[in-house]
Design a protein around this motif. Structure first.
Motif: not given
Length: 472
Positions: A168-175, A197-204, A267-278
């Motif tokens: 259930d863990l979705v890693v979310c990346w973005g700026g 019912a999905l949980s979220v993991c990010t760069g915090c 650890t990811a079961h899926a990855i979402i990428v939002f807009p970001g920079g470098a």
């Protein structure tokens, strides 16, 4: 003035009555930290003030600075140059004594509980990494399998792997530096993930790392999910520029950016990428470089690039850059969903089911992807010195996953030059990093980086001065 002892809580004294007053406090853990051994305590006691202590002090200040609207690490460290933190023994375990801490970490004389948990998570991870990982012959950090095992042990020690339910863990990346429209959209996607019912993991950190968590809390509340996971993964070099946001309820500090990235993808079961920079470009290239490895051809890992309708041009440019550098095979590893948060969440939920079935069939763990093959080029720490940046091969003719690894390192160096203390100091001393490569590759890089600068994706506030120079 030294405040009185306070078992299991926080006692503070203010150095003035001003809103930005500095705070002295004595803080005890509330179940967020196991007892430390006498040797571990000795590592961080005031005597010696060695490298481990200094690392802990800086990470602790970053946690206590959560919420400050700046990614300028010199501003944070300069503003609180007199900050100090000491570890002491008490009958029921350990306590922390902080001096000249940011008052924003306290409410009515009490340290905010989430910040206190983050503070002791930093203590737990810094001690464990230096004692059990770096200071132990158990791990050969030049061996790929041993590196993966070290990543696993750090995550297990932090109890990130305690969850034994369905994937259930979705890693979310973005700026960390995004506009209000993009931030609001990340919350909408998080809300849709929470409803499913999905949980979220990010760069915090802030921005696209905070928004999905904030939205997911509402989705979870509507579904009466009381144990939603909001995992934050960071590392000492980036934590000051991107302090943990207050929604993170499980924080882990990895030793370096490469182990942080490996922790994300395993650890990811899926990855979402939002807009970001470098930094977001670095994450994308790391992920695609791994997925382009022929050994991972059958690995199902749903990847969705998504943002509001206003981000359509951003993703079109990212897609062109990937196609022109890594090829169509890389483009086939992700989907782009623009302006439809619910559809992005549906794509992820469908992909997570495929991951569950694959892990079940191949008898791989749900909570840690052991079968994913990560080449040494993606595991070895890259120190972005001027010499190392200038030597990067950025040219046609390389295998796509090799070019991805080198491009990843290039963006990692740019991130260091933008926000990491050592990188910022190197730029001030020696001038911008130089990147050399084919004219076509340099042109593509120039267009992408110029767009990041124009869209203010490199820095939260103030004028951005490029830390790089491209040479064809």
């Amino acid at each position: 003035m030294t405040p009185p002892s306070s078992e299991g809580g926080t006692t503070v004294s203010l150095s003035s009555s001003e809103p930005d007053a500095l705070v002295d406090a004595r803080v005890s853990p509330t179940g967020s930290l196991e007892n430390l051994s006498q040797r571990e305590v000795a590592q961080l006691l005031s005597a010696g003030h060695g490298g481990v202590y200094q690392l802990f002090r800086r990470c602790a200040l970053a946690v206590l600075s959560s919420g400050l609207q700046t990614d300028d690490i010199r501003d944070i460290f300069g503003r609180y140059k007199d900050f100090d933190i000491r570890l002491g023994r008490q009958a029921w375990g350990v306590k922390l004594e902080v001096r000249n801490a940011p008052s924003s970490a306290f409410v009515d004389g009490q340290m905010i509980r989430g910040i206190k948990e983050h503070l002791f998570a930093v203590l737990r991870d810094i001690v464990y990494i230096h004692d059990a990982i770096l200071g132990n012959n158990r791990f050969d950090l030049n061996d790929p399998a041993s590196i993966t095992n070290a990543v696993y042990q750090i995550l297990r020690n932090a109890r990130i792997l305690d969850y034994k339910g369905r994937p259930d863990l979705v890693v979310c990346w973005g700026g960390h530096s995004i506009g209000s429209a993009e931030y609001d959209y990340t919350k909408k996607v998080g809300y849709e993930l929470g409803l499913r019912a999905l949980s979220v993991c990010t760069g915090c950190g802030p921005g696209a790392m905070k928004g999905p968590m904030k939205g997911a809390t509402i989705g979870h509340a509507k579904q009466r999910i009381r144990d939603g996971r909001y995992i934050g993964m960071t590392e000492p070099g980036i934590i000051a520029a991107e302090p943990p946001n207050p929604i993170v309820n499980q924080l882990v500090i990895m030793p370096d950016i490469e182990k942080r990235l490996e922790a994300f993808v395993r650890t990811a079961h899926a990855i979402i990428v939002f807009p970001g920079g470098a930094g977001t470009a670095e994450e994308i290239l790391y992920l695609l470089g791994i997925l382009l490895n022929p050994a991972n051809a059958e690995q199902p890992l749903p990847v969705v690039f998504t943002g509001p309708s206003s981000s359509a041009d951003y993703f079109a440019q990212i897609d062109r850059f990937i196609g022109a550098t890594l090829g169509e095979a890389a483009q086939r590893r992700y989907k782009i969903v623009v302006g439809d948060a619910a559809q992005a969440a549906r794509e992820v939920a469908k992909g997570v089911e495929a991951v569950r079935e694959h892990r079940r069939t191949h008898r791989d763990a749900y909570n840690f992807n052991w079968l994913l093959n990560i080449a040494p080029d993606f595991q070895r720490p890259f120190e972005p010195t001027h010499e190392a940046m200038a030597k990067l091969e950025l040219r046609r003719g390389l295998e796509p996953h090799v070019l991805a690894a080198n491009l990843r390192r290039a963006f990692s160096g740019i991130v260091a030059g933008n926000v990491k203390e050592q990188g910022v100091q190197a730029i001030e001393t020696h001038g911008p990093f130089e990147l050399h490569g084919d004219r076509e590759i340099m042109t593509l890089l120039d267009e992408l980086l110029a767009a990041f600068v124009a869209q203010k994706r490199m820095k939260i506030a103030g004028e951005y001065r490029p830390c790089y120079r491209l040479v064809a």
